[in-house]
Design a protein around this motif. Sequence first.
Motif, PDB file in Angstrom:
ATOM      1  N   VAL A 203      44.524  68.615 -65.175  1.00  0.00           N
ATOM      2  CA  VAL A 203      43.413  69.490 -64.792  1.00  0.00           C
ATOM      3  C   VAL A 203      44.025  70.758 -64.204  1.00  0.00           C
ATOM      4  N   GLY A 204      43.798  71.880 -64.864  1.00  0.00           N
ATOM      5  CA  GLY A 204      44.425  73.118 -64.432  1.00  0.00           C
ATOM      6  C   GLY A 204      45.924  73.034 -64.605  1.00  0.00           C
ATOM      7  N   GLN A 205      46.653  73.094 -63.489  1.00  0.00           N
ATOM      8  CA  GLN A 205      48.107  73.058 -63.524  1.00  0.00           C
ATOM      9  C   GLN A 205      48.675  71.807 -62.861  1.00  0.00           C
TER      10      GLN A 205
ATOM     11  N   ILE B 158      55.668  61.143 -46.842  1.00  0.00           N
ATOM     12  CA  ILE B 158      54.767  62.207 -47.280  1.00  0.00           C
ATOM     13  C   ILE B 158      53.413  61.973 -46.623  1.00  0.00           C
ATOM     14  N   ASP B 159      53.018  62.898 -45.786  1.00  0.00           N
ATOM     15  CA  ASP B 159      51.783  62.782 -45.015  1.00  0.00           C
ATOM     16  C   ASP B 159      50.565  63.059 -45.898  1.00  0.00           C
ATOM     17  N   PHE B 160      50.647  64.092 -46.708  1.00  0.00           N
ATOM     18  CA  PHE B 160      49.540  64.428 -47.596  1.00  0.00           C
ATOM     19  C   PHE B 160      50.040  65.335 -48.709  1.00  0.00           C
ATOM     20  N   VAL B 161      49.251  65.452 -49.744  1.00  0.00           N
ATOM     21  CA  VAL B 161      49.465  66.409 -50.823  1.00  0.00           C
ATOM     22  C   VAL B 161      48.182  67.201 -50.967  1.00  0.00           C
ATOM     23  N   GLU B 162      48.301  68.507 -51.092  1.00  0.00           N
ATOM     24  CA  GLU B 162      47.120  69.368 -51.190  1.00  0.00           C
ATOM     25  C   GLU B 162      47.027  70.008 -52.559  1.00  0.00           C
ATOM     26  N   ILE B 163      45.829  69.954 -53.140  1.00  0.00           N
ATOM     27  CA  ILE B 163      45.525  70.638 -54.396  1.00  0.00           C
ATOM     28  C   ILE B 163      44.502  71.716 -54.093  1.00  0.00           C
ATOM     29  N   ARG B 164      44.782  72.932 -54.499  1.00  0.00           N
ATOM     30  CA  ARG B 164      43.877  74.051 -54.224  1.00  0.00           C
ATOM     31  C   ARG B 164      43.212  74.512 -55.519  1.00  0.00           C
ATOM     32  N   CYS B 165      41.943  74.825 -55.476  1.00  0.00           N
ATOM     33  CA  CYS B 165      41.221  75.306 -56.652  1.00  0.00           C
ATOM     34  C   CYS B 165      39.858  75.831 -56.228  1.00  0.00           C
ATOM     35  N   GLU B 166      39.259  76.641 -57.081  1.00  0.00           N
ATOM     36  CA  GLU B 166      37.918  77.149 -56.796  1.00  0.00           C
ATOM     37  C   GLU B 166      36.868  76.071 -57.045  1.00  0.00           C
TER      38      GLU B 166
ATOM     39  N   GLN C 294      40.409  80.376 -50.075  1.00  0.00           N
ATOM     40  CA  GLN C 294      41.206  81.425 -50.711  1.00  0.00           C
ATOM     41  C   GLN C 294      41.612  81.015 -52.128  1.00  0.00           C
ATOM     42  N   ALA C 295      40.644  80.490 -52.872  1.00  0.00           N
ATOM     43  CA  ALA C 295      40.932  79.949 -54.200  1.00  0.00           C
ATOM     44  C   ALA C 295      40.051  80.573 -55.272  1.00  0.00           C
ATOM     45  N   HIS C 296      39.559  81.772 -55.030  1.00  0.00           N
ATOM     46  CA  HIS C 296      38.670  82.409 -56.008  1.00  0.00           C
ATOM     47  C   HIS C 296      39.389  82.560 -57.351  1.00  0.00           C
ATOM     48  N   GLY C 297      38.827  81.993 -58.386  1.00  0.00           N
ATOM     49  CA  GLY C 297      39.391  82.095 -59.727  1.00  0.00           C
ATOM     50  C   GLY C 297      40.590  81.205 -59.978  1.00  0.00           C
ATOM     51  N   ALA C 298      40.991  80.405 -58.994  1.00  0.00           N
ATOM     52  CA  ALA C 298      42.213  79.607 -59.136  1.00  0.00           C
ATOM     53  C   ALA C 298      41.926  78.276 -59.814  1.00  0.00           C
TER      54      ALA C 298
ATOM     55  N   HIS D  47      45.867  73.531 -58.655  1.00  0.00           N
ATOM     56  CA  HIS D  47      47.330  73.563 -58.593  1.00  0.00           C
ATOM     57  C   HIS D  47      47.787  72.939 -57.285  1.00  0.00           C
ATOM     58  N   LEU D  48      48.994  72.424 -57.276  1.00  0.00           N
ATOM     59  CA  LEU D  48      49.534  71.781 -56.088  1.00  0.00           C
ATOM     60  C   LEU D  48      50.004  72.879 -55.132  1.00  0.00           C
ATOM     61  N   SER D  49      49.379  72.967 -53.975  1.00  0.00           N
ATOM     62  CA  SER D  49      49.623  74.102 -53.084  1.00  0.00           C
ATOM     63  C   SER D  49      50.394  73.752 -51.824  1.00  0.00           C
ATOM     64  N   ALA D  50      50.365  72.488 -51.384  1.00  0.00           N
ATOM     65  CA  ALA D  50      51.028  72.145 -50.129  1.00  0.00           C
ATOM     66  C   ALA D  50      51.398  70.674 -50.110  1.00  0.00           C
ATOM     67  N   VAL D  51      52.429  70.378 -49.340  1.00  0.00           N
ATOM     68  CA  VAL D  51      52.871  69.002 -49.124  1.00  0.00           C
ATOM     69  C   VAL D  51      53.117  68.832 -47.631  1.00  0.00           C
ATOM     70  N   GLY D  52      52.579  67.772 -47.056  1.00  0.00           N
ATOM     71  CA  GLY D  52      52.845  67.440 -45.662  1.00  0.00           C
ATOM     72  C   GLY D  52      53.968  66.430 -45.575  1.00  0.00           C
ATOM     73  N   ILE D  53      54.966  66.722 -44.763  1.00  0.00           N
ATOM     74  CA  ILE D  53      56.132  65.858 -44.593  1.00  0.00           C
ATOM     75  C   ILE D  53      56.153  65.343 -43.162  1.00  0.00           C
ATOM     76  N   THR D  54      56.281  64.035 -42.989  1.00  0.00           N
ATOM     77  CA  THR D  54      56.398  63.488 -41.637  1.00  0.00           C
ATOM     78  C   THR D  54      57.856  63.460 -41.224  1.00  0.00           C
ATOM     79  N   VAL D  55      58.088  63.810 -39.974  1.00  0.00           N
ATOM     80  CA  VAL D  55      59.442  63.868 -39.408  1.00  0.00           C
ATOM     81  C   VAL D  55      59.427  63.194 -38.045  1.00  0.00           C
ATOM     82  N   PRO D  56      60.566  62.659 -37.603  1.00  0.00           N
ATOM     83  CA  PRO D  56      60.590  61.996 -36.293  1.00  0.00           C
ATOM     84  C   PRO D  56      60.534  62.959 -35.115  1.00  0.00           C
TER      85      PRO D  56
END
Length: 616
Positions: A584-586, A301-309, A350-354, A357-366
């Motif tokens: 926190v949030g979702q 797992i390269d990264f985990v992204e949390i999106r929020c305002e 692009q998180a107005h009012g959000a 929440h967990l919005s993205a996951v980066g996956i490393t591949v060969p």
Amino acid sequence: MRRSIATVCLSGDLAEKLRAAAAAGFDGVELFEPDLVAGEMSPEEVKALADRLGVTLDLYQPFRDAEGVTEPEFADVLRRAEAKFRLMQRLGITTMLVCSNVATASVDDDEVSAGQLRRLGDLAQGYRVRLAYEALAWGRFVDDYRRSWRIVELADHPAVGICLDSFHILSRGHDPAAIEDVPGDKIFFVQLADAPLLSLDYLSWSRHHRVFPGEGGFDLPGFTAHLLRAGYTGPLSLEVFNDVFRQTDVHRTAVHALRSLIWVEDQARRALPAGAQTPDTGPGEALDASSLLPATAATGIDFVEIRCEDPSSVEMVLDRLGLTFRGVHRSKPVGLWTSGAARIIVNQQQAHGAEPHLSAVGITVPDLTAATVRAHRLKAPPVHRRTLSAEVALEAVLAPDGTEIFFGDATTAAWVAEFAGGSDLGGTEGPEDADAPTGGITGVDHVNLSGAWEDFDEAVLFYTSVLGLTAGSATHVPGPRGLVRSQVMTSEDGAVRVPLNVSPTLDTGPALQHVALACPDLRAVVRRARERGLVMLPVPQNYYDDLDARFDLDPELLAELRDLHVLYDRDAEGEYLNAYCPTVGQVFVELVQRSPGYAGYGAGNAPVRLAAQSRR
């Protein structure tokens, strides 16, 4: 070999179903009779629409109770059949599905059934129609495809062949290897459906619980490989009766269906020995080893992204856990927090009012190219994000639950330098670093995603086919508002773990998702976080009384777990400690310490966590 889908798989009226099948990329459809009968379009209009859309009408179905009957009853069979043959001429369909008799059969004699199919074939031949005889799993006398083939052999008529349906064969536990004994040109049609392994009467199981290939417990790649060895060259068609699919968006379901068919074709090809001879492919995407690049094993797992305002609540948790803030992206309102191999992106775009929440996951591949090409051929929707010319462009696709899945490899690792201070991610910035001897957060143990109940099967197929993950057995965890369904998707080496959850339909709160961070010394991390003011999710004293009874832990260890609100599990392979940060949030963060041999997730602790979160 062509790809087809039965209209019964899709929601909407017949015109909507035809348009969705064509837009998804199917070559043809099999027409389920009730869709025609209930519609307003004439047979000629249906044919004209299919022609305009570029899809063929491959099969008319079903024709029931045709054989094993008395002579007076068979006279009525011929009358009904002739009416259908005239209708099929208007539709331009040349193959009709004839189901083994379930209602009116009274003669259990293969010679009688064969003779009646022969006479029906004589009538069909005059209309240039072929009959595909299918053994239903609940047939009155004929419920085994090997018997249906014996009857077709006895009929010995050019217009009479068999239809092979994976559900009817595999649900009864029949060995599909004998498919290879059937000449390919006598297999007139093939229908594919998967299903969970249930103890249920065959009719109810079939009508309500079929799923698309890759989503159930049947070996459909092996089944399809037998077809290829038999020399079958007709359509591979999906016939999936499922209450969910007939309620969901028709276009999305059609794409979902095609993804499953592409996947099973590819898996079947790879199940064949190298150099095996198989039939030539027909129109549509080629059914050969080049149609899909091999699934590249996800390596981490390269990264985990949390999106929020407003990121303040998320950043407070990350800071008190000891992660280091690496700065803001040079062109976007995006921050990066790290500890060891754990990278958490906090995104305000692009998180107005959000809420968080967990919005993205980066996956490393060969192999980045192979992974992205495979994803696009499997109809995974691409994700587009604004990237300046000097920045690393990361390829991404959208998972069914709405999570964006990014692919990365050694060539994309430079993205971290786009954050202020991001070029120094080697773990050298102080005692809180993951490499410090006192311990800390070293990486991401797993990412837990939650989705809607109607998306669950599609999500399992997505992570199986696109990322090459393996689905474990589904489990159900009791929560305050009902059972939470969970299924874990893992890479072969366990480097990527993605539990998928479905919350109870009566749970009106947000569907919580979380990232679990790995700690070699979890109790030390919790103690330091508490010193910084982080209050972990409270665990009731009753839990620790029960823990003592189950495991007979050392009293000092038990007292420390109780004081720190740390949960514990153990099996024959090792131990598992975990603790939960406030939601926190979702989204929330879980801390995990697992022995190398422990492969679970502390499932017995999940009800305690769900109840504690519900109270708060």
